[in-house]
Design an enzyme around this catalytic site. Structure first.
Site, PDB file in Angstrom:
ATOM      1  N   SER A 247       0.678  -1.278  -0.025  1.00  0.00           N
ATOM      2  CA  SER A 247      -0.163  -0.015  -0.191  1.00  0.00           C
ATOM      3  C   SER A 247       0.826   1.367   0.122  1.00  0.00           C
ATOM      4  O   SER A 247       0.443   2.184  -0.513  1.00  0.00           O
ATOM      5  CB  SER A 247      -1.100  -0.155   1.104  1.00  0.00           C
TER       6      SER A 247
ATOM      7  N   HIS B 194      -5.432  -3.076  -3.124  1.00  0.00           N
ATOM      8  CA  HIS B 194      -4.995  -1.911  -4.021  1.00  0.00           C
ATOM      9  C   HIS B 194      -4.804  -2.772  -5.483  1.00  0.00           C
ATOM     10  O   HIS B 194      -4.752  -1.931  -6.425  1.00  0.00           O
ATOM     11  CB  HIS B 194      -3.702  -1.342  -3.638  1.00  0.00           C
TER      12      HIS B 194
ATOM     13  N   LYS C 101     -11.896   1.045  -1.990  1.00  0.00           N
ATOM     14  CA  LYS C 101     -10.666   1.720  -2.689  1.00  0.00           C
ATOM     15  C   LYS C 101     -11.375   1.788  -4.171  1.00  0.00           C
ATOM     16  O   LYS C 101     -11.996   2.736  -4.402  1.00  0.00           O
ATOM     17  CB  LYS C 101      -9.438   1.072  -2.312  1.00  0.00           C
TER      18      LYS C 101
HETATM   19  C1  LIG Z   1      -3.329  -3.340   2.122  1.00  0.00           C
HETATM   20  C2  LIG Z   1      -4.693  -2.967   2.794  1.00  0.00           C
HETATM   21  N1  LIG Z   1      -5.303  -3.715   3.438  1.00  0.00           N
HETATM   22  C3  LIG Z   1      -6.474  -3.641   4.279  1.00  0.00           C
HETATM   23  C4  LIG Z   1      -6.901  -2.354   4.352  1.00  0.00           C
HETATM   24  C5  LIG Z   1      -8.136  -1.905   4.981  1.00  0.00           C
HETATM   25  O1  LIG Z   1      -9.094  -1.894   4.275  1.00  0.00           O
HETATM   26  P1  LIG Z   1     -10.541  -1.088   4.668  1.00  0.00           P
HETATM   27  O2  LIG Z   1     -10.069   0.245   4.430  1.00  0.00           O
HETATM   28  O3  LIG Z   1     -11.612  -1.503   3.859  1.00  0.00           O
HETATM   29  O4  LIG Z   1     -10.553  -1.442   6.299  1.00  0.00           O
HETATM   30  C6  LIG Z   1      -6.318  -1.247   3.627  1.00  0.00           C
HETATM   31  C7  LIG Z   1      -6.740   0.116   3.564  1.00  0.00           C
HETATM   32  O5  LIG Z   1      -7.216   0.871   4.430  1.00  0.00           O
HETATM   33  C8  LIG Z   1      -5.183  -1.524   3.064  1.00  0.00           C
HETATM   34  O6  LIG Z   1      -4.393  -0.674   2.382  1.00  0.00           O
END
Ligand SMILES: Cc1ncc(COP(=O)(O)O)c(C=O)c1O
Length: 387
Positions: free
Chosen positions: A181, A209, A241
């Site tokens: 990320s 992502h 996202k």
């Molecule tokens: C790699 C990754 N996994 C999980 C999440 C969590 O997802 P959510 O925002 O839907 O809680 C994020 C970002 O928020 C992320 O960048």
């Protein structure tokens, strides 16, 4: 100040002294490249709305219709009485789209990640093998388990192989972001899968992502790398996202998903997401699948930015995704450049430790199919001037 607050104010001061205080910005308009932020018109490269779907009229209409059809709230957790047809439809469509036998819906990706790893590797004789740069939610998930924790250097398959070879754990779980990320690079998914096969481990992939952005019809990183759907893989992706809505899912074999449904605490002990969100996400999935032009445009913008930044004194990290990090190094440098851009009406987030390792502070340039070529050209011009 009350005495119980004293240590807090000390910690806050330490954060400020280290240049690590975070600040929220208040948007006065919907998420889009051109936004009003605290009264100021800005061009933003700061959201994860990679396909520009967050304000898509068809999705907004689906959300409104979903609320009229199904009400505002789900009223309970899924296993009590909060599982509505809207949720079931989304799960079925996601299973068809990803090719996995079954999917389980969650309110957020954070909760979805908390569900998987600690449920598959729960006991002291289990083991978790995690990339060092995994997202915080995967790290927190591992912390909820009693299993032995192993963290391998980012992308280092030889190190992972050594750890797996030495392990005598009963259940082994390899966990990795698909697209990292804060770096934008892809995990070596085929190598991870081969190691999982060889050492009989689960492979948990977080495609937050890559989903919607990579692969045929936006099916995600597994499709992009040509990895077949397999019962030892559990795929998680968020719908907040590229999908532009909110919520998340875990896909896997029917058996593994049934196990999560029965055992995963972050699935069981929380109110199901509002059904209208599921209706909106179902519409978003349809658009992701049919609207290849958004991905084509996004890829062109990525090339344009990378070519434009080639002569800057700062390095863009190698990334073929919408996440394009410009490496600065020191926290103050990253903050200063972000602030100078801000003064020019450009919003690019500075990312500092603990989100990234010390000494690798960066600007996280986030591109969206909603950006125009002129938007990207404006950012490149500003970076060149500031260099
Ligand atoms: C790699 C990754 N996994 C999980 C999440 C969590 O997802 P959510 O925002 O839907 O809680 C994020 C970002 O928020 C992320 O960048």
């Amino acid at each position: 100040m009350h005495t119980c607050e004293l240590p807090l104010s000390g910690h806050l001061r330490q954060l400020a002294d280290a240049g690590l205080t975070r600040q929220r910005r208040r948007l006065d308009s919907p998420v889009a490249p051109h936004v009003r932020v605290e009264g100021q018109e800005m061009l933003a490269f700061a959201s994860n709305d990679y396909l520009g779907l967050a304000a898509h009229p068809e999705i907004i209409a689906a959300l409104a219709q979903g609320a009229r059809d199904w009400g505002a709230g789900s009223g309970a957790s899924h296993l009590v009485s909060g599982h509505l047809t809207a949720h079931a439809t989304l799960e079925r469509r996601l299973a068809e789209f990803t090719g996995f036998e079954r999917c389980l819906g969650f309110s957020t990706g954070y909760l979805a990640n908390l569900a998987v790893t600690p449920t598959l590797a729960a006991g002291r004789d289990d083991a978790i093998f995690a990339d060092r740069l995994n997202h915080a939610s995967l790290i927190d998930a591992a912390r909820l388990s009693r299993a032995r924790q192993h963290r391998y250097p980012h992308g280092d398959m030889a190190a992972l192989e050594r750890l797996l070879a030495r392990s005598t754990a009963k259940n082994k779980v390899i966990v990795s972001d698909a697209v990292f990320s804060m770096d934008g690079d892809l995990a070596p998914l085929c190598d991870l899968f081969q190691l999982a096969e060889r050492f009989d481990a689960w492979l948990v992939i977080d495609d937050a992502h890559g989903f919607g952005v990579l692969g045929t019809e936006g099916r995600g990183s597994l499709a992009h790398c040509g990895l077949p759907v397999h019962p030892r893989i559990l795929l998680m992706a968020t719908l907040g996202k590229a999908a532009g809505v909110g919520g998340a899912f875990v896909a896997g074999s029917a058996l593994a998903i049934e196990y999560l449904l029965q055992k995963a605490r972050s699935y069981i002990f929380t109110t199901a997401q509002p059904p209208a969100i599921a209706v909106a996400a179902t519409k978003s999935l349809e658009i992701i699948q049919r609207d290849e032009a958004r991905r084509v445009h996004l890829r062109a913008l990525i090339q344009q930015l990378r070519a434009g930044c080639a002569t800057l004194p700062w390095r863009l990290l190698p990334s073929e995704t919408a996440i394009q990090p410009l490496l600065l190094g020191e926290n103050e440098q990253a903050l200063a450049l972000s602030q100078q851009l801000w003064q020019r009406g450009l919003w690019v987030a500075a990312i500092r430790p603990p989100t990234v390792p010390p000494g690798t502070a960066r600007l996280r340039i986030s591109l969206s199919a909603a950006h125009s070529e002129e938007d990207v050209a404006r950012l490149v011009r500003a970076l060149r001037e500031l260099a």
